[in-house]
Design an enzyme around this catalytic site. Sequence first.
Site, mmCIF file in Angstrom:
data_model
loop_
_atom_site.group_PDB
_atom_site.id
_atom_site.type_symbol
_atom_site.label_atom_id
_atom_site.label_comp_id
_atom_site.label_asym_id
_atom_site.label_seq_id
_atom_site.Cartn_x
_atom_site.Cartn_y
_atom_site.Cartn_z
ATOM 1 N N CYS A 78 0.969 -1.130 -0.029
ATOM 2 C CA CYS A 78 0.084 -0.125 -0.040
ATOM 3 C C CYS A 78 0.876 1.056 -0.035
ATOM 4 C CB CYS A 78 -0.742 0.058 1.131
ATOM 5 S SG CYS A 78 -1.957 1.542 1.321
ATOM 6 N N CYS A 84 -0.767 6.048 7.067
ATOM 7 C CA CYS A 84 -1.897 5.615 7.491
ATOM 8 C C CYS A 84 -1.734 4.494 8.660
ATOM 9 C CB CYS A 84 -2.749 5.008 6.626
ATOM 10 S SG CYS A 84 -4.341 4.124 7.105
ATOM 11 N N CYS A 87 -3.357 -0.042 8.923
ATOM 12 C CA CYS A 87 -2.611 -1.550 8.920
ATOM 13 C C CYS A 87 -1.274 -1.389 9.621
ATOM 14 C CB CYS A 87 -2.371 -1.803 7.579
ATOM 15 S SG CYS A 87 -3.513 -2.511 6.607
ATOM 16 N N CYS A 165 -8.507 1.847 -0.418
ATOM 17 C CA CYS A 165 -7.792 1.162 0.733
ATOM 18 C C CYS A 165 -7.704 -0.362 0.496
ATOM 19 C CB CYS A 165 -8.773 1.151 1.881
ATOM 20 S SG CYS A 165 -8.056 0.160 3.343
ATOM 21 N N GLN A 289 -19.610 -8.281 12.227
ATOM 22 C CA GLN A 289 -18.103 -8.632 11.877
ATOM 23 C C GLN A 289 -17.841 -8.167 10.675
ATOM 24 O OE1 GLN A 289 -15.823 -9.882 13.905
ATOM 25 N NE2 GLN A 289 -16.564 -10.901 15.534
ATOM 26 N N TYR A 318 -23.117 -11.957 25.514
ATOM 27 C CA TYR A 318 -22.510 -10.899 24.714
ATOM 28 C C TYR A 318 -23.006 -11.281 23.227
ATOM 29 C CZ TYR A 318 -19.508 -10.480 28.884
ATOM 30 O OH TYR A 318 -18.722 -10.281 30.045
ATOM 31 N N GLU A 339 -27.419 -9.486 25.780
ATOM 32 C CA GLU A 339 -26.591 -8.335 25.378
ATOM 33 C C GLU A 339 -27.036 -6.939 25.888
ATOM 34 O OE1 GLU A 339 -24.114 -7.582 22.612
ATOM 35 O OE2 GLU A 339 -24.875 -5.500 22.949
ATOM 36 N N ASP A 387 -18.538 -14.060 24.117
ATOM 37 C CA ASP A 387 -17.696 -13.484 23.172
ATOM 38 C C ASP A 387 -17.645 -11.930 23.499
ATOM 39 O OD1 ASP A 387 -16.745 -12.139 20.845
ATOM 40 O OD2 ASP A 387 -18.409 -12.785 19.602
ATOM 41 N N CYS A 414 -11.386 -11.259 21.239
ATOM 42 C CA CYS A 414 -10.788 -10.496 20.479
ATOM 43 C C CYS A 414 -9.488 -9.935 21.191
ATOM 44 C CB CYS A 414 -11.460 -9.330 20.058
ATOM 45 S SG CYS A 414 -12.351 -8.233 21.062
HETATM 46 N N1 SAH Z 1 -21.203 -12.335 19.441
HETATM 47 C C1 SAH Z 1 -21.505 -11.129 18.656
HETATM 48 C C2 SAH Z 1 -21.080 -9.731 19.359
HETATM 49 C C3 SAH Z 1 -19.777 -9.713 19.845
HETATM 50 S S1 SAH Z 1 -19.010 -8.229 20.154
HETATM 51 C C4 SAH Z 1 -21.079 -11.085 17.286
HETATM 52 O O1 SAH Z 1 -20.103 -12.012 16.809
HETATM 53 O O2 SAH Z 1 -21.476 -10.446 16.365
HETATM 54 C C5 SAH Z 1 -19.437 -7.906 21.978
HETATM 55 C C6 SAH Z 1 -20.618 -7.572 22.353
HETATM 56 O O3 SAH Z 1 -20.893 -7.332 23.697
HETATM 57 C C7 SAH Z 1 -21.052 -6.199 21.888
HETATM 58 O O4 SAH Z 1 -22.174 -6.421 21.058
HETATM 59 C C8 SAH Z 1 -21.479 -5.405 23.071
HETATM 60 O O5 SAH Z 1 -22.438 -4.040 22.935
HETATM 61 C C9 SAH Z 1 -21.662 -6.363 24.034
HETATM 62 N N2 SAH Z 1 -21.392 -6.034 25.353
HETATM 63 C C10 SAH Z 1 -20.524 -5.025 26.113
HETATM 64 N N3 SAH Z 1 -20.672 -5.267 27.264
HETATM 65 C C11 SAH Z 1 -21.605 -6.011 27.661
HETATM 66 C C12 SAH Z 1 -22.223 -6.584 29.123
HETATM 67 N N4 SAH Z 1 -21.571 -6.083 29.965
HETATM 68 N N5 SAH Z 1 -23.124 -7.328 29.007
HETATM 69 C C13 SAH Z 1 -23.624 -7.780 27.524
HETATM 70 N N6 SAH Z 1 -23.145 -7.239 26.410
HETATM 71 C C14 SAH Z 1 -22.199 -6.449 26.359
#
Ligand code: SAH
EC number: 2.1.1.-
Length: 456
Positions: A78, A84, A87, A165, A289, A318, A339, A387, A414
């Site tokens: 790039c 930038c 990356c 990009c 995602q 989550y 969530e 997650d 992540c």
């Molecule tokens: N599993 C989903 C989202 C993962 S991202 C996917 O793969 O698309 C993490 C998520 O956790 C986000 O949507 C965020 O809003 C949520 N989050 C953050 N803190 C939280 C909490 N204390 N309780 C519940 N959800 C929460």
Amino acid sequence: MSKQQAPVNKNDVVEVTIEDLTHDGAGVAKVDGYALFIPKALPGERLKAKVVKVKKGYGFGRVLNMIEASPDRVEAPCPVFNQCGGCQFQHMSYDAQLRYKQKQVQDVLERIGKITAVTVRPTIGMNEPWRYRNKAQVPVGEREGGLIAGFYQERSHRIIDMDECMIQHEENDKVIRQVKELARELGIRGYDEEKHRGTLRHVVARYGKNTGEIMVVLITRGEELPHKKTLIERIHTAIPHVKSIVQNVNPKRTNVIFGDKTKVLWGEEYIYDTIGDIKFAISARSFYQVNPEQTKVLYDQALEFANLTGSETVIDAYCGIGTISLFLAQQAKHVYGVEIVPEAISDAKRNARLNGFDNVQFAVGEAEKVMPWWYAQGVRADVIVVDPPRKGCDEALLKTILNMKPDRVVYVSCNPATLARDLRVFEDGGYETKDVQPVDMFPWTTHVECVAWLSR
Ligand code: SAH
């Protein structure tokens, strides 16, 4: 080590060997035990560096000249890689990145989690690691009277005008180019962050890679959008796959992109995309995602680790817009999702209906509060999937999971550091980490995504 004792001074030139990389991708060298962080240097490289900053315990350097380059070094493809901040790893071969991400997870599991019995699997990478992003969020500004849109220069808020990009899907690049051109033609002003003036702050393009549907979001400082009608008409004439044009108003002095108010200017409120056999409605602000191809790989891996037979009760903590929940619902008896963002839960419910699932139920709230409440109501799960965001799971949540005693826990992460910390809590609570699989969701960047599973 105090500042006085640092073995180097600012502007010194030192010859060093790079030993490792930091989590944000800089090379680490040691001068008499003192750590020097050198951006864009790779492990194994011998080089001359200029010391640019000296702090207590560590300093920063800049590569002056390379004495011996790493065999993993490649020419960054790039043209704006050095300006930038998007990356961090374009100077490293893709293969080396995948190896590095695996090693980083292994190191962190040992160092933070004291987990030594697991061999982290090789990172699953992409065959074509470019052009993978399905979402572009581009800042708009003004330079010498003209509207510009591109990216922020690394560690600053100076916008560099840019039309392409290499990690962005071509469709999104095209959308941004076209909106930029139209806005210029119509004399719409870009946002001036310092003076808090002008109209257009960001353009966001979202692309449903498996459906071809496009959403354009115009984020404006106020309600007013000059030449709105003409702009809308010309956007959907110029971009035939546009299904949705949305305005979001953000009147605040902030670098948060979205404001609270969103209105549909033309077309639908949602675009659709599919992952595997499941269809998802995505609205302007939904978390979805950004790498659809690898998302499928990640979710399939989570599903495999969940090892469902159809008789299990599963909790997805989550859950966002219910993506993983619905994946699990294909093979489980019942799925509960929780969530914190109310809009995400209404999306999750809509997505469940859209796909005809009647074995899922969603709750809005903090997972660490809703889970204990479920527990008190007598809810038990055979498998729990988490997650969490970068900061990892809340302690109260981990405690409730240990109380619920699921057979398996699947952890999608992540952030390897908080993954390691939380896996230790599970290990101390009677679980054993069985596998850790990194999946490369963000090629050429330092981000590392993993899915792990534990057995009781
Ligand atoms: N599993 C989903 C989202 C993962 S991202 C996917 O793969 O698309 C993490 C998520 O956790 C986000 O949507 C965020 O809003 C949520 N989050 C953050 N803190 C939280 C909490 N204390 N309780 C519940 N959800 C929460």
